[in-house]
Design a protein around this motif. Structure first.
Motif, PDB file in Angstrom:
ATOM      1  N   VAL A   1      18.932  35.898  43.897  1.00  0.00           N
ATOM      2  CA  VAL A   1      18.652  36.946  44.882  1.00  0.00           C
ATOM      3  C   VAL A   1      18.320  36.327  46.230  1.00  0.00           C
ATOM      4  N   GLU A   2      17.458  35.321  46.219  1.00  0.00           N
ATOM      5  CA  GLU A   2      17.062  34.661  47.467  1.00  0.00           C
ATOM      6  C   GLU A   2      18.270  34.037  48.162  1.00  0.00           C
ATOM      7  N   ALA A   3      19.158  33.415  47.386  1.00  0.00           N
ATOM      8  CA  ALA A   3      20.359  32.817  47.967  1.00  0.00           C
ATOM      9  C   ALA A   3      21.277  33.879  48.559  1.00  0.00           C
ATOM     10  N   LEU A   4      21.429  35.009  47.860  1.00  0.00           N
ATOM     11  CA  LEU A   4      22.270  36.092  48.377  1.00  0.00           C
ATOM     12  C   LEU A   4      21.737  36.635  49.691  1.00  0.00           C
ATOM     13  N   GLY A   5      20.409  36.732  49.780  1.00  0.00           N
ATOM     14  CA  GLY A   5      19.801  37.274  50.989  1.00  0.00           C
ATOM     15  C   GLY A   5      20.083  36.452  52.235  1.00  0.00           C
ATOM     16  N   LYS A   6      20.544  35.209  52.052  1.00  0.00           N
ATOM     17  CA  LYS A   6      20.841  34.329  53.182  1.00  0.00           C
ATOM     18  C   LYS A   6      22.307  34.375  53.598  1.00  0.00           C
ATOM     19  N   LEU A   7      23.134  35.082  52.844  1.00  0.00           N
ATOM     20  CA  LEU A   7      24.561  35.179  53.160  1.00  0.00           C
ATOM     21  C   LEU A   7      24.780  36.366  54.099  1.00  0.00           C
ATOM     22  N   PRO A   8      25.252  36.141  55.309  1.00  0.00           N
ATOM     23  CA  PRO A   8      25.260  37.199  56.331  1.00  0.00           C
ATOM     24  C   PRO A   8      26.146  38.397  56.044  1.00  0.00           C
ATOM     25  N   HIS A   9      27.170  38.237  55.209  1.00  0.00           N
ATOM     26  CA  HIS A   9      28.085  39.350  54.967  1.00  0.00           C
ATOM     27  C   HIS A   9      27.884  39.999  53.605  1.00  0.00           C
ATOM     28  N   ILE A  10      26.815  39.612  52.909  1.00  0.00           N
ATOM     29  CA  ILE A  10      26.470  40.225  51.635  1.00  0.00           C
ATOM     30  C   ILE A  10      25.344  41.224  51.863  1.00  0.00           C
ATOM     31  N   LYS A  11      25.583  42.465  51.520  1.00  0.00           N
ATOM     32  CA  LYS A  11      24.649  43.547  51.816  1.00  0.00           C
ATOM     33  C   LYS A  11      23.900  44.068  50.589  1.00  0.00           C
ATOM     34  N   GLY A  12      24.257  43.579  49.423  1.00  0.00           N
ATOM     35  CA  GLY A  12      23.598  44.101  48.230  1.00  0.00           C
ATOM     36  C   GLY A  12      24.012  43.332  46.994  1.00  0.00           C
ATOM     37  N   VAL A  13      23.640  43.865  45.836  1.00  0.00           N
ATOM     38  CA  VAL A  13      24.011  43.306  44.543  1.00  0.00           C
ATOM     39  C   VAL A  13      24.536  44.437  43.675  1.00  0.00           C
ATOM     40  N   ILE A  14      25.399  44.084  42.745  1.00  0.00           N
ATOM     41  CA  ILE A  14      25.844  45.071  41.758  1.00  0.00           C
ATOM     42  C   ILE A  14      25.257  44.684  40.416  1.00  0.00           C
ATOM     43  N   LEU A  15      24.706  45.670  39.721  1.00  0.00           N
ATOM     44  CA  LEU A  15      24.068  45.446  38.428  1.00  0.00           C
ATOM     45  C   LEU A  15      24.623  46.410  37.389  1.00  0.00           C
ATOM     46  N   GLY A  16      24.827  45.882  36.191  1.00  0.00           N
ATOM     47  CA  GLY A  16      25.091  46.736  35.048  1.00  0.00           C
ATOM     48  C   GLY A  16      23.775  47.216  34.471  1.00  0.00           C
ATOM     49  N   THR A  17      23.812  47.686  33.245  1.00  0.00           N
ATOM     50  CA  THR A  17      22.621  48.313  32.669  1.00  0.00           C
ATOM     51  C   THR A  17      21.960  47.502  31.558  1.00  0.00           C
ATOM     52  N   GLN A  18      22.568  46.360  31.146  1.00  0.00           N
ATOM     53  CA  GLN A  18      22.001  45.668  29.996  1.00  0.00           C
ATOM     54  C   GLN A  18      20.807  44.784  30.348  1.00  0.00           C
ATOM     55  N   GLY A  19      20.643  44.416  31.629  1.00  0.00           N
ATOM     56  CA  GLY A  19      19.548  43.542  32.006  1.00  0.00           C
ATOM     57  C   GLY A  19      19.636  42.206  31.296  1.00  0.00           C
ATOM     58  N   LEU A  20      18.495  41.705  30.822  1.00  0.00           N
ATOM     59  CA  LEU A  20      18.447  40.444  30.088  1.00  0.00           C
ATOM     60  C   LEU A  20      18.667  40.659  28.592  1.00  0.00           C
ATOM     61  N   GLY A  21      19.150  41.858  28.261  1.00  0.00           N
ATOM     62  CA  GLY A  21      19.413  42.209  26.879  1.00  0.00           C
ATOM     63  C   GLY A  21      18.624  43.402  26.395  1.00  0.00           C
ATOM     64  N   LYS A  22      17.643  43.842  27.202  1.00  0.00           N
ATOM     65  CA  LYS A  22      16.778  44.948  26.795  1.00  0.00           C
ATOM     66  C   LYS A  22      16.822  46.105  27.780  1.00  0.00           C
ATOM     67  N   GLY A  23      17.798  46.122  28.682  1.00  0.00           N
ATOM     68  CA  GLY A  23      17.915  47.224  29.634  1.00  0.00           C
ATOM     69  C   GLY A  23      17.202  46.943  30.941  1.00  0.00           C
TER      70      GLY A  23
END
Length: 357
Positions: A144-166
């Motif tokens: 997350v911290e690395a993404l926040g430093k990329l100027p043309h990245i505005k967000g993240v996409i997440l599925g629903t499984q998380g680390l295996g427990k949602g």
């Protein structure tokens, strides 16, 4: 701001590095070749045939041609499911870093367009996170911290499984804190749907898993997330829900009533459930004005943003225009009681605000 401004916030890609990863696999998810044609297989029900896959999935020029054909000025592209869910923890970390670097380059070297008197790239991105079963949350936070430093990245996409427990797993709290601190938008998108047995024995292709399974997955995952109280803990967290939030808009009052009558659930929340739904953003990929009308009452049109779901659901019968674009734009145009200013917001102005364009 031009009345004709159109911004697409639900549009996917498989970066070339990711496509190569899928080609190297022998199990789902994979890209295989049948009768001389590449086929993408990402759902269990597609194992025998898959779906045709080609340049529109990874070629930037194809993405830009699609945008030009449909009058889309800017796209916020996001990797398509299943993201990195199938990788072990260590490879997921390494692959995530490489793919996010690819995505930044994909966007940073795209053409420009004038927006509000300033030049903007035509492509921005929502990146990967290495959220896979068994992963240490510290590695996710570093990503997350690395993404926040990329100027043309505005967000993240997440599925629903998380680390295996949602997504309601308490172990994910540091991730949510990191995302909120970085100011990134979280695009919540389904992949797993419902258990296959709920669809019965009759062969209906992908209709029920996609039309019902995906929205129900989103509905359940987000309701569980609300019940953690995460939006009270992190008021700055920005959640964008795919497919107009699934069934949540039409079930929001029922959800609120059930919570109010359950002392355990109610004790975790500072507000009525509808308040939290009003704190989220929604794509307008609902295919009809009546469906969009369900989203608006407790949330307002300023929380709705246009999407196309490109490159899925391509044109039928050789047509050039994609129904996922025309039907969803018609739904915005014909939504009951919306002012022209509200429609302009949904088509593009709301995306400018949410993504800081």
């Amino acid at each position: 701001m031009s009345r004709k401004l159109l911004i697409d916030i639900h549009t996917h890609l498989y970066l070339p590095r990711y496509a190569q990863l899928l080609r190297a696999r022998s199990q789902i998810p994979r890209i295989t070749t049948l009768n001389g044609e590449e086929r993408l297989v990402i759902l269990a029900g597609e194992a025998a045939t898959g779906r045709p896959v080609g340049p529109s999935y990874w070629d930037r020029d194809a993405k830009l041609r699609f945008m030009d054909t449909h009058g889309i000025a800017i796209s916020i592209v996001s990797p398509a499911n299943p993201w990195l869910d199938f990788l072990p923890p260590a490879p997921a970390l390494q692959t995530c870093e490489a793919l996010n670097s690819d995505l930044e380059e994909y966007c940073a070297t795209s053409p420009e367009v004038e927006l509000g008197g300033r030049r903007r790239k035509r492509l921005y991105g929502m990146g990967y996170l290495p959220v896979v079963p068994g992963q240490e949350v510290g590695g996710v936070c570093a990503a997350v911290e690395a993404l926040g430093k990329l100027p043309h990245i505005k967000g993240v996409i997440l599925g629903t499984q998380g680390l295996g427990k949602g997504l309601d797993d308490p172990a994910l709290l540091p991730m949510w804190e990191s995302i909120a601190k970085a100011g990134l938008v979280v695009f919540l998108h389904p992949h797993y749907g419902m258990p296959p047995e709920v669809w019965g024995a009759q062969e209906n292709g992908h209709v029920l898993p996609l039309a019902l399974g995906f929205p129900f997955e989103t509905t359940t995952a987000v309701a569980r997330l609300i019940l953690t109280g995460i939006l009270d803990k992190l008021p700055a967290l920005k959640l964008l829900l795919a497919h107009s939030g699934g069934a949540l808009p039409v079930l929001s009052s029922r959800l609120a009533s059930c919570i109010a009558h359950d002392p355990v659930a109610a004790s975790r929340l500072a507000h009525d459930a509808r308040y939290y739904l009003g704190r989220m953003w929604y794509d307008a990929v609902a295919y009809g004005p009546e469906e969009l009308a369900f989203v608006v009452p407790t949330r307002g049109t300023d929380r709705l943003l246009c999407g196309t779901d490109h490159p899925f659901f391509p044109p039928l019968k050789g047509e050039e225009m994609w129904m996922s674009v025309t039907e969803n734009l018609d739904a915005v145009e014909n939504a009951p009681g919306w002012s022209e200013g509200e429609k302009e917001g949904v088509r593009g102005g709301n995306a400018v605000e949410l993504f800081g364009l």
